[in-house]
Motif scaffolding. Structure first.
Motif, PDB file in Angstrom:
ATOM      1  N   PHE A 323       0.806  -1.216   0.000  1.00  0.00           N
ATOM      2  CA  PHE A 323       0.000   0.000   0.000  1.00  0.00           C
ATOM      3  C   PHE A 323       0.843   1.271   0.000  1.00  0.00           C
ATOM      4  CE2 PHE A 323      -2.803  -3.184   2.064  1.00  0.00           C
ATOM      5  CZ  PHE A 323      -3.802  -3.191   1.098  1.00  0.00           C
ATOM      6  N   ARG A 324       2.126   1.139  -0.270  1.00  0.00           N
ATOM      7  CA  ARG A 324       3.001   2.299  -0.221  1.00  0.00           C
ATOM      8  C   ARG A 324       2.553   3.395  -1.191  1.00  0.00           C
ATOM      9  NH1 ARG A 324       9.519   2.103  -1.475  1.00  0.00           N
ATOM     10  NH2 ARG A 324      10.143   3.530   0.188  1.00  0.00           N
ATOM     11  N   LEU A 325       2.130   3.006  -2.385  1.00  0.00           N
ATOM     12  CA  LEU A 325       1.752   3.991  -3.396  1.00  0.00           C
ATOM     13  C   LEU A 325       0.472   4.725  -3.041  1.00  0.00           C
ATOM     14  CD1 LEU A 325       2.523   2.063  -6.710  1.00  0.00           C
ATOM     15  CD2 LEU A 325       4.045   3.412  -5.265  1.00  0.00           C
ATOM     16  N   PHE A 326      -0.251   4.235  -2.021  1.00  0.00           N
ATOM     17  CA  PHE A 326      -1.500   4.863  -1.621  1.00  0.00           C
ATOM     18  C   PHE A 326      -1.332   5.703  -0.349  1.00  0.00           C
ATOM     19  CE2 PHE A 326      -2.424   1.001  -3.950  1.00  0.00           C
ATOM     20  CZ  PHE A 326      -3.361   1.428  -4.874  1.00  0.00           C
ATOM     21  N   GLY A 327      -0.111   5.746   0.179  1.00  0.00           N
ATOM     22  CA  GLY A 327       0.141   6.482   1.412  1.00  0.00           C
ATOM     23  C   GLY A 327       0.239   7.975   1.188  1.00  0.00           C
ATOM     24  N   SER A 328       0.541   8.693   2.249  1.00  0.00           N
ATOM     25  CA  SER A 328       0.560  10.154   2.184  1.00  0.00           C
ATOM     26  C   SER A 328       1.664  10.686   1.281  1.00  0.00           C
ATOM     27  CB  SER A 328       0.726  10.728   3.597  1.00  0.00           C
ATOM     28  OG  SER A 328       1.919  10.244   4.207  1.00  0.00           O
ATOM     29  N   GLU A 329       2.779   9.954   1.166  1.00  0.00           N
ATOM     30  CA  GLU A 329       3.878  10.425   0.332  1.00  0.00           C
ATOM     31  C   GLU A 329       3.518  10.397  -1.155  1.00  0.00           C
ATOM     32  OE1 GLU A 329       6.738  11.614   1.216  1.00  0.00           O
ATOM     33  OE2 GLU A 329       6.978  11.069   3.322  1.00  0.00           O
ATOM     34  N   PHE A 330       2.912   9.312  -1.607  1.00  0.00           N
ATOM     35  CA  PHE A 330       2.735   9.075  -3.036  1.00  0.00           C
ATOM     36  C   PHE A 330       1.279   9.085  -3.504  1.00  0.00           C
ATOM     37  CE2 PHE A 330       6.639   6.214  -2.332  1.00  0.00           C
ATOM     38  CZ  PHE A 330       7.492   7.291  -2.467  1.00  0.00           C
ATOM     39  N   GLY A 331       0.339   8.952  -2.588  1.00  0.00           N
ATOM     40  CA  GLY A 331      -1.051   8.779  -2.982  1.00  0.00           C
ATOM     41  C   GLY A 331      -1.573   9.855  -3.911  1.00  0.00           C
ATOM     42  N   GLY A 332      -1.402  11.108  -3.530  1.00  0.00           N
ATOM     43  CA  GLY A 332      -1.910  12.204  -4.349  1.00  0.00           C
ATOM     44  C   GLY A 332      -1.141  12.429  -5.628  1.00  0.00           C
ATOM     45  N   GLN A 333       0.048  11.840  -5.735  1.00  0.00           N
ATOM     46  CA  GLN A 333       0.854  12.031  -6.932  1.00  0.00           C
ATOM     47  C   GLN A 333       0.319  11.223  -8.112  1.00  0.00           C
ATOM     48  OE1 GLN A 333       3.446  14.343  -6.438  1.00  0.00           O
ATOM     49  NE2 GLN A 333       2.371  14.385  -4.482  1.00  0.00           N
ATOM     50  N   VAL A 334      -0.211  10.009  -7.830  1.00  0.00           N
ATOM     51  CA  VAL A 334      -0.505   9.118  -8.961  1.00  0.00           C
ATOM     52  C   VAL A 334      -1.616   8.104  -8.702  1.00  0.00           C
ATOM     53  CG1 VAL A 334       1.071   7.233  -8.397  1.00  0.00           C
ATOM     54  CG2 VAL A 334       0.716   7.861 -10.794  1.00  0.00           C
ATOM     55  N   SER A 335      -2.027   7.881  -7.457  1.00  0.00           N
ATOM     56  CA  SER A 335      -2.839   6.693  -7.155  1.00  0.00           C
ATOM     57  C   SER A 335      -4.327   6.853  -7.425  1.00  0.00           C
ATOM     58  CB  SER A 335      -2.640   6.293  -5.683  1.00  0.00           C
ATOM     59  OG  SER A 335      -3.313   7.189  -4.815  1.00  0.00           O
ATOM     60  N   TRP A 336      -4.773   8.012  -7.872  1.00  0.00           N
ATOM     61  CA  TRP A 336      -6.199   8.280  -8.034  1.00  0.00           C
ATOM     62  C   TRP A 336      -6.917   7.189  -8.837  1.00  0.00           C
ATOM     63  CZ3 TRP A 336      -7.898  12.905  -5.789  1.00  0.00           C
ATOM     64  CH2 TRP A 336      -6.882  13.795  -5.414  1.00  0.00           C
ATOM     65  N   LEU A 337      -6.299   6.748  -9.902  1.00  0.00           N
ATOM     66  CA  LEU A 337      -6.962   5.822 -10.815  1.00  0.00           C
ATOM     67  C   LEU A 337      -6.294   4.447 -10.866  1.00  0.00           C
ATOM     68  CD1 LEU A 337      -7.684   8.406 -13.628  1.00  0.00           C
ATOM     69  CD2 LEU A 337      -9.408   7.159 -12.337  1.00  0.00           C
ATOM     70  N   ILE A 338      -5.388   4.179  -9.946  1.00  0.00           N
ATOM     71  CA  ILE A 338      -4.770   2.848  -9.914  1.00  0.00           C
ATOM     72  C   ILE A 338      -5.813   1.757  -9.687  1.00  0.00           C
ATOM     73  CG2 ILE A 338      -3.252   1.342  -8.577  1.00  0.00           C
ATOM     74  CD1 ILE A 338      -1.262   3.569  -8.364  1.00  0.00           C
ATOM     75  N   PRO A 339      -6.766   1.915  -8.760  1.00  0.00           N
ATOM     76  CA  PRO A 339      -7.777   0.853  -8.616  1.00  0.00           C
ATOM     77  C   PRO A 339      -8.554   0.608  -9.904  1.00  0.00           C
ATOM     78  CG  PRO A 339      -7.824   2.308  -6.708  1.00  0.00           C
ATOM     79  CD  PRO A 339      -6.930   2.955  -7.721  1.00  0.00           C
ATOM     80  N   ALA A 340      -8.956   1.672 -10.590  1.00  0.00           N
ATOM     81  CA  ALA A 340      -9.688   1.510 -11.845  1.00  0.00           C
ATOM     82  C   ALA A 340      -8.821   0.820 -12.891  1.00  0.00           C
ATOM     83  CB  ALA A 340     -10.158   2.869 -12.359  1.00  0.00           C
ATOM     84  N   ALA A 341      -7.535   1.164 -12.936  1.00  0.00           N
ATOM     85  CA  ALA A 341      -6.632   0.533 -13.904  1.00  0.00           C
ATOM     86  C   ALA A 341      -6.494  -0.957 -13.630  1.00  0.00           C
ATOM     87  CB  ALA A 341      -5.267   1.217 -13.862  1.00  0.00           C
ATOM     88  N   LEU A 342      -6.398  -1.327 -12.368  1.00  0.00           N
ATOM     89  CA  LEU A 342      -6.268  -2.746 -12.023  1.00  0.00           C
ATOM     90  C   LEU A 342      -7.549  -3.512 -12.357  1.00  0.00           C
ATOM     91  CD1 LEU A 342      -4.374  -2.457  -8.602  1.00  0.00           C
ATOM     92  CD2 LEU A 342      -3.439  -3.125 -10.829  1.00  0.00           C
ATOM     93  N   ILE A 343      -8.695  -2.898 -12.119  1.00  0.00           N
ATOM     94  CA  ILE A 343      -9.957  -3.546 -12.476  1.00  0.00           C
ATOM     95  C   ILE A 343     -10.057  -3.709 -13.989  1.00  0.00           C
ATOM     96  CG2 ILE A 343     -12.468  -3.265 -12.487  1.00  0.00           C
ATOM     97  CD1 ILE A 343     -12.175  -1.914  -9.732  1.00  0.00           C
ATOM     98  N   SER A 344      -9.657  -2.693 -14.735  1.00  0.00           N
ATOM     99  CA  SER A 344      -9.657  -2.782 -16.196  1.00  0.00           C
ATOM    100  C   SER A 344      -8.719  -3.886 -16.672  1.00  0.00           C
ATOM    101  CB  SER A 344      -9.253  -1.440 -16.808  1.00  0.00           C
ATOM    102  OG  SER A 344      -9.223  -1.507 -18.217  1.00  0.00           O
ATOM    103  N   LEU A 345      -7.545  -3.990 -16.039  1.00  0.00           N
ATOM    104  CA  LEU A 345      -6.607  -5.057 -16.390  1.00  0.00           C
ATOM    105  C   LEU A 345      -7.228  -6.420 -16.142  1.00  0.00           C
ATOM    106  CD1 LEU A 345      -3.817  -6.169 -17.141  1.00  0.00           C
ATOM    107  CD2 LEU A 345      -3.103  -5.742 -14.767  1.00  0.00           C
ATOM    108  N   GLY A 346      -7.891  -6.571 -14.991  1.00  0.00           N
ATOM    109  CA  GLY A 346      -8.542  -7.834 -14.698  1.00  0.00           C
ATOM    110  C   GLY A 346      -9.626  -8.172 -15.711  1.00  0.00           C
ATOM    111  N   ALA A 347     -10.385  -7.153 -16.150  1.00  0.00           N
ATOM    112  CA  ALA A 347     -11.427  -7.388 -17.148  1.00  0.00           C
ATOM    113  C   ALA A 347     -10.831  -7.819 -18.478  1.00  0.00           C
ATOM    114  CB  ALA A 347     -12.262  -6.113 -17.324  1.00  0.00           C
ATOM    115  N   LEU A 348      -9.718  -7.186 -18.875  1.00  0.00           N
ATOM    116  CA  LEU A 348      -9.060  -7.575 -20.121  1.00  0.00           C
ATOM    117  C   LEU A 348      -8.627  -9.040 -20.085  1.00  0.00           C
ATOM    118  CD1 LEU A 348      -6.852  -4.428 -20.808  1.00  0.00           C
ATOM    119  CD2 LEU A 348      -8.568  -5.346 -22.368  1.00  0.00           C
TER     120      LEU A 348
END
Length: 741
Positions: A323-348
């Motif tokens: 969960f490091r990428l979702f923490g206070s250091e990195f979360g706001g930098q890039v993690s906004w759509l990581i869950p959606a991307a992973l779900i899309s990957l799973g659907a593919l």
């Protein structure tokens, strides 16, 4: 869920025979909707405005790289090797490709903030265009536009494409390489694999081993979905690897074979070996935290030369883990759509399961398309990119900074773009709608959580994204039923039904992109300088934060955070185990207290001893490579008879040397010990010999922005103090090395 859940578009070529070039450029391929190409131009225009608006407010951004660029405009040797100074004493701690782009611009248009930063913005615009082309090629222009928008609005991208760190060029090269991989999978053409490999090789010349994080995904994708028979695919992947070696190896070979006595020392290495730098400090050392030369406090600030960011993933990056990428250091930098991307990957992966492998070339030459193969290949290329890079960033023990997260943005954009296309598909089945609804719900919830970390900043926004997410979920199930009812009422009802099909996507885009957009606009509206910038508003528990007004990187314009010093406009009390106040903040160190003031800052840090960080006299914010100002009296002294000396001065580390080089217009300053003073060069004996030959005029004592110091540099400082008379000029201790005691 069927294969039609995720629409796949056949690769197309521009059409329109008999039309003018301008018309074809505006219209694009005939198979694309008429709105596609104008929408692309609109996206690129908006991206350009975002990345270029008031760009000069960042000044020289990162002094360290800015000084190296200026050196490269004065010396072709410094240009080739990526030297920090024009006399080529030592290089920056990276390979030089990103410097070459800026140096070419500066040689043509003159060295300035604009020629330093505009190339990064153009690289960002190009990255968006290439990502659009890659996604559109297989999934249509709608998916490409969403993918490009996600990349453009990722906060870390809005920061790095306005900054002169190497990451901007790295992202462009990796994205272009992924595009070439898709082209290679379409047709049995080895040349596209060669192009992909050469681009990754230049990625190595930009930021070394980080470029190779995407290579496993590319190799697996071609072995899994390439059009040729398996034995041929194997040797083609070998060709891909050899192309990577060729793309990077030509420079590495020259650099290694060049006599060490007539080239600069490779900064960041322990033995003046570029391969050791690639495998150690910028390679495996980043994974296990053993990188020699890691950023550390100088002896006076931490009771000795220590580490800053290694050792279990502490310091800059927070605790390691999934969960490091979702923490206070990195979360706001890039993690906004990581869950959606992973779900899309799973659907593919789910949609393309249990299907025979069909060459992608079937849809290119006019025969039936092969959506399953494309989905597999796309999942391997972009999903592999996201997973491998994300896992490495999550668990690496060495130095990692928030802005590194920009490397994830193209993969996230590609996967989200494909997933988003399903939101307006009339044939989307119930399983597909449930999956899409889950993706939207998780995205809206996570955006709410990220925005809630800054409760006083745009407090209404987190509720907007939550409401938009709820509306998108309702529309996903309500719109199809309403569309069927309207379609039964005749032609006019059918037209209205088509219009309603966009509602789920529109609400979902608000839920997913409103937060990143706000962060990106905030980033554009604040000044960033220094080596460790972080996009968006100040987040409790995070290390870095933006400057405000003329304040540089690390200021806290909206309150919060104690700091190193600088000239930001924010004041506040830090959180966690340390606190501080000041007119400029840089971040916070756990276990200590500090105070900041315009120009200088003092504090007590872990390990004992008083540390000093900050600017040296106002102007832009100071700190680590942060546009530190140098007194005019000192510059006037150093410029006297400057043409007679190989180096007008020597000082400990590039944090001291860079501002002097920039203030003197590029006169060479020796950075003893390299980036933070810990590189083992020069030795005391070597330094004494250079002084005896009259190559160095002054020694400038370590000031408030020093950020390192090894045993070698300490020995040199002691020797200088023992044999030469100190004088104070502009608040700085200076020794004239031509006048021994």
């Amino acid at each position: 869920m069927s294969a039609t859940t995720i629409p796949v578009s056949a690769a197309t070529r521009p059409g329109g025979g008999g039309q003018s070039f301008a018309r074809r450029l505006w219209r694009g391929p005939l198979r694309d909707p008429a709105w596609a190409r104008p929408a692309l131009f609109g996206l690129l225009l908006i991206t350009g405005v975002l990345y270029l608006f008031n760009l000069s407010r960042n000044g020289y951004a990162n002094d360290f790289y800015a000084a190296a660029v200026q050196a490269g405009t004065r010396s072709w040797k410094a240009f080739f090797f990526g030297s920090f100074d024009s006399s080529s004493f030592i290089t920056v701690d990276k390979t030089p490709a990103s410097l070459w782009v800026d140096e070419i611009a500066a040689r043509i248009f003159g060295f300035s903030s604009w020629t330093l930063l505009v190339p990064q913005a153009l690289e960002g615009i190009a990255s968006v265009a290439v990502l659009y082309a890659a996604v559109r090629r297989w999934f249509g222009p709608g998916a490409g536009l969403v993918a490009g928008a996600v990349l453009a609005l990722t906060p870390a991208a809005a920061l790095m494409f306005r900054f002169n760190n190497p990451d901007a060029l790295l992202v462009l090269l990796m994205t272009a390489s992924a595009y070439c991989m898709q082209r290679a999978i379409e047709r049995d053409r080895t040349r596209w694999l060669v192009f992909a490999g050469v681009l990754l090789g230049f990625g190595f010349l930009t930021k070394m081993a980080q470029a190779f994080l995407v290579l496993p995904a590319f190799g697996i994708a071609y072995l899994w979905a390439g059009p040729a028979r398996f034995p041929r695919r194997v040797w083609q992947v070998v060709v891909l690897g050899l192309s990577v070696v060729a793309g990077a190896g030509w420079w590495v070979a020259i650099a290694q074979l060049w006599p060490a006595s007539s080239r600069p020392y490779f900064g960041g290495s322990t033995n003046n070996n570029i391969l050791e730098l690639a495998l150690g400090y910028n390679g495996l050392g980043r994974l296990d935290g053993t990188e020699t030369g890691s950023i550390g406090f100088n002896a006076s600030s931490a009771g000795g030369a220590g580490r800053f960011g290694g050792g279990g993933g502490g310091g800059f990056g927070g605790a390691t883990g999934i969960f490091r990428l979702f923490g206070s250091e990195f979360g706001g930098q890039v993690s906004w759509l990581i869950p959606a991307a992973l779900i899309s990957l799973g659907a593919l992966l789910w949609v393309s399961r249990r299907r025979a492998r069909v060459p992608v070339t079937a849809g290119v030459a006019g025969s039936s398309a092969s959506p399953v193969t494309r989905m597999r290949a796309f999942a391997a290329i972009w999903g592999g990119w996201l997973l491998v890079t994300g896992v490495v960033f999550s668990y690496m023990q060495g130095i990692i900074h928030p802005y590194y997260m920009v490397a994830l943005a193209p993969a996230i954009g590609a996967l989200v773009g494909v997933g988003a296309t399903s939101l307006w598909q009339a044939r989307l089945g119930m399983a597909g709608r449930v999956t899409a609804a889950v993706a939207v719900a998780v995205t809206a919830w996570w955006s709410f959580v990220l925005l809630d970390r800054t409760p006083d900043w745009l407090p209404w926004l987190r509720w907007l994204v939550l409401i938009a997410g709820l509306a998108a979920m309702v529309a996903l199930f309500a719109v199809p039923a309403l569309a069927r009812a309207l379609g039964a009422s005749g032609a006019s009802g059918l037209a209205r039904a088509r219009g309603l099909a966009w509602l789920p996507l529109a609400f979902a885009l608000v839920a997913g992109l409103a937060g990143p957009l706000a962060y990106s606009v905030d980033t554009v509206n604040h000044t960033y300088t220094g080596a460790i910038p972080s996009a968006g508003p100040t987040v409790t528990g995070a290390f870095g934060a933006p400057g405000g007004g003329q304040g540089g990187f690390g200021g806290f314009p909206r309150g919060g955070g104690g700091g190193f010093g600088g000239t930001g406009t924010g004041t506040g009390t830090g959180t966690g185990t340390g606190n501080g106040t000041g007119t400029g903040g840089f971040g916070r160190f756990h276990g200590g207290t500090g105070s900041g003031s315009t120009g200088t800052g003092t504090g007590t840090f872990p390990g004992g001893g008083a540390g000093r960080f900050g600017g040296a006299g106002g102007g832009f914010g100071g700190g680590l490579s942060g546009s530190t100002q140098v007194s005019s009296a000192l510059i006037k002294l150093l410029e006297q008879d400057s043409s007679k000396y190989k180096w007008i001065a020597a000082t400990e580390g590039s944090q001291e040397a860079a501002p002097i080089e920039l203030a003197t217009g590029g006169d060479a300053v020796m950075a003893i010990g390299g980036f933070n003073g810990t590189d083992p060069t020069p030795t005391l004996a070597q330094f004494e010999a250079m002084v005896a030959k009259g190559e160095i005029h002054y020694y400038v004592g370590r000031g408030s922005s020093s950020f390192g110091g090894g045993t070698g540099s300490s020995a040199i400082a002691s020797w200088v103090a023992a044999h030469y008379t100190a004088q104070t000029v502009g608040g700085t201790t200076v020794y004239d090395l031509t006048q021994p005691n």
